[in-house]
Design an enzyme around this catalytic site. Sequence first.
Site, mmCIF file in Angstrom:
data_model
loop_
_atom_site.group_PDB
_atom_site.id
_atom_site.type_symbol
_atom_site.label_atom_id
_atom_site.label_comp_id
_atom_site.label_asym_id
_atom_site.label_seq_id
_atom_site.Cartn_x
_atom_site.Cartn_y
_atom_site.Cartn_z
ATOM 1 N N ASP A 82 71.106 51.031 48.789
ATOM 2 C CA ASP A 82 70.814 50.109 48.043
ATOM 3 C C ASP A 82 69.123 50.288 47.420
ATOM 4 O OD1 ASP A 82 70.777 47.512 46.484
ATOM 5 O OD2 ASP A 82 69.951 46.518 48.643
ATOM 6 N N HIS A 83 69.077 50.304 46.353
ATOM 7 C CA HIS A 83 67.822 50.430 45.725
ATOM 8 C C HIS A 83 67.042 51.779 46.136
ATOM 9 C CE1 HIS A 83 67.357 46.382 43.900
ATOM 10 N NE2 HIS A 83 67.914 45.973 44.986
ATOM 11 N N ASP A 104 67.266 53.391 41.585
ATOM 12 C CA ASP A 104 66.660 52.144 41.203
ATOM 13 C C ASP A 104 65.274 52.678 40.391
ATOM 14 O OD1 ASP A 104 65.302 49.981 40.217
ATOM 15 O OD2 ASP A 104 65.092 48.863 42.149
ATOM 16 N N HIS A 180 65.773 38.517 43.416
ATOM 17 C CA HIS A 180 65.639 38.831 44.874
ATOM 18 C C HIS A 180 65.043 37.751 45.658
ATOM 19 C CE1 HIS A 180 66.387 42.928 43.497
ATOM 20 N NE2 HIS A 180 67.496 42.775 44.495
ATOM 21 N N GLY A 181 65.444 37.444 47.026
ATOM 22 C CA GLY A 181 64.714 36.612 48.110
ATOM 23 C C GLY A 181 65.216 35.430 48.082
ATOM 24 N N HIS A 216 72.433 41.934 41.252
ATOM 25 C CA HIS A 216 71.474 41.726 42.454
ATOM 26 C C HIS A 216 70.976 40.333 42.689
ATOM 27 C CE1 HIS A 216 70.584 46.253 43.490
ATOM 28 N NE2 HIS A 216 71.627 46.206 42.632
ATOM 29 N N GLY A 217 70.479 40.193 43.625
ATOM 30 C CA GLY A 217 69.709 38.861 43.859
ATOM 31 C C GLY A 217 70.648 37.829 43.688
ATOM 32 N N ASN A 259 75.641 41.501 44.987
ATOM 33 C CA ASN A 259 74.672 41.972 46.125
ATOM 34 C C ASN A 259 74.229 40.611 46.813
ATOM 35 O OD1 ASN A 259 75.010 44.375 45.201
ATOM 36 N ND2 ASN A 259 72.695 45.003 45.217
HETATM 37 O O1 G3H Z 1 67.189 44.053 47.527
HETATM 38 C C1 G3H Z 1 66.807 44.243 48.780
HETATM 39 C C2 G3H Z 1 67.613 44.009 49.969
HETATM 40 O O2 G3H Z 1 67.334 42.490 49.946
HETATM 41 C C3 G3H Z 1 66.872 44.938 50.913
HETATM 42 O O3 G3H Z 1 65.729 44.397 51.680
HETATM 43 O O4 G3H Z 1 64.439 46.298 51.714
HETATM 44 O O5 G3H Z 1 64.082 44.245 53.101
HETATM 45 O O6 G3H Z 1 65.882 45.919 53.695
HETATM 46 P P1 G3H Z 1 64.936 45.154 52.493
HETATM 47 P P1 13P Z 2 69.497 38.428 47.612
HETATM 48 O O1 13P Z 2 67.931 38.635 47.951
HETATM 49 O O2 13P Z 2 69.860 37.209 46.623
HETATM 50 O O3 13P Z 2 70.413 38.456 48.699
HETATM 51 O O4 13P Z 2 69.713 39.930 47.017
HETATM 52 C C1 13P Z 2 70.123 40.840 47.818
HETATM 53 C C2 13P Z 2 70.056 42.072 46.766
HETATM 54 O O5 13P Z 2 70.289 42.220 45.470
HETATM 55 C C3 13P Z 2 69.920 43.386 47.484
HETATM 56 O O6 13P Z 2 69.859 44.474 46.534
HETATM 57 ZN ZN ZN Z 3 68.899 44.067 44.934
#
Ligand code: G3H
Ligand code: 13P
Ligand code: ZN
Length: 315
Positions: A82-83, A104, A180-181, A216-217, A259
Amino acid sequence: MAFVTTKEMFAKAYEGKYSIGAFNINNMEIIQGIVAACKKQNSAVILQVSKSALKYAHPLYLVKMVEAAVEETGLDIALHLDHGPDFETCKACIEAGFTSVMFDGSHYDYEENVAKTKEVVEYAHAHGVVVEAELGKLAGVEDDVNVDAANATYTDPDQAVDFVKRTGVDSLAIAIGTSHGAYKFKGEAKLDFARLEKITEKLEAEGIHNFPIVLHGASAVDQDAVAMCNENGGQIKGAKGMPLEMLRKASSMAVCKINMDTDIRLAMTAAIRKAFNDKPDAFDPRGYLGDARNYIEAMVEKKITEVLGSTDSMN
Ligand code: G3H
Ligand code: 13P
Ligand code: ZN
């Protein structure tokens, strides 16, 4: 038994007008909670790992635990980066056995994003791995990148077609209003469905059929989990996420991967906070981590039935 790629998963999801859930994993309880729910719903799933998760848990542990999940459940499970921030991280994950990587490059300028994505696609395809890329900027925080709402930009449909053609990417994450978040919106949530439709129409017009789009998000920021955190000493104020019906609608369109990470984090934290509050004298980690695993399982089952629609996608 091995991980599967997302290619066939997405082809079925596109036709069936549902999405495959992509949940972030960091440890054993999260993996077990997610796959237990998928097993109950007979659903394929994508387990995804961020750069910070790789650093936290070590790639080898994550790969081995996901291998165990595949062996134990017999489910179609894709292991996805992811990313991915750069070519080297994508390459390392491909070497470690991931079946899918995201590069990404959304924070680079357009031509740089094209060039860097193409480099990852060429390497990944030569190794039988599929690639997700991102175009447009979501608001919110992910790994080290923090985009504020003012700097978020929606994906341009013409650019999306050009990007897919020039990079050869297998799926595309777009910005149409998710972020996100846990603090996604100040006002009302909005998703630009017209933009999503336009992207699909333009891809189809260029002969690119049934191309999978990624959101995402997309956590709902589950209000039960937020309340449970706050009732047990947490201070998560004003957190707001995506309405379920919007995500359901996106799943019925070209969106094939959704996601969610924040909701898993909230479920885990809520269950652990409650366990500590309910039993201050207990100190066996299997107690509170077991509660967390159960809550994650319930949360993911709800996602499958209420958001994704991926029940019986294993058939
Ligand atoms: O989009 C990002 C995901 O929520 C992953 O978060 O980099 O803190 O593991 P993280
Ligand atoms: P959320 O923060 O909405 O759960 O999104 C997660 C995400 O996009 C991980 O790549
Ligand atoms: Zn994401």
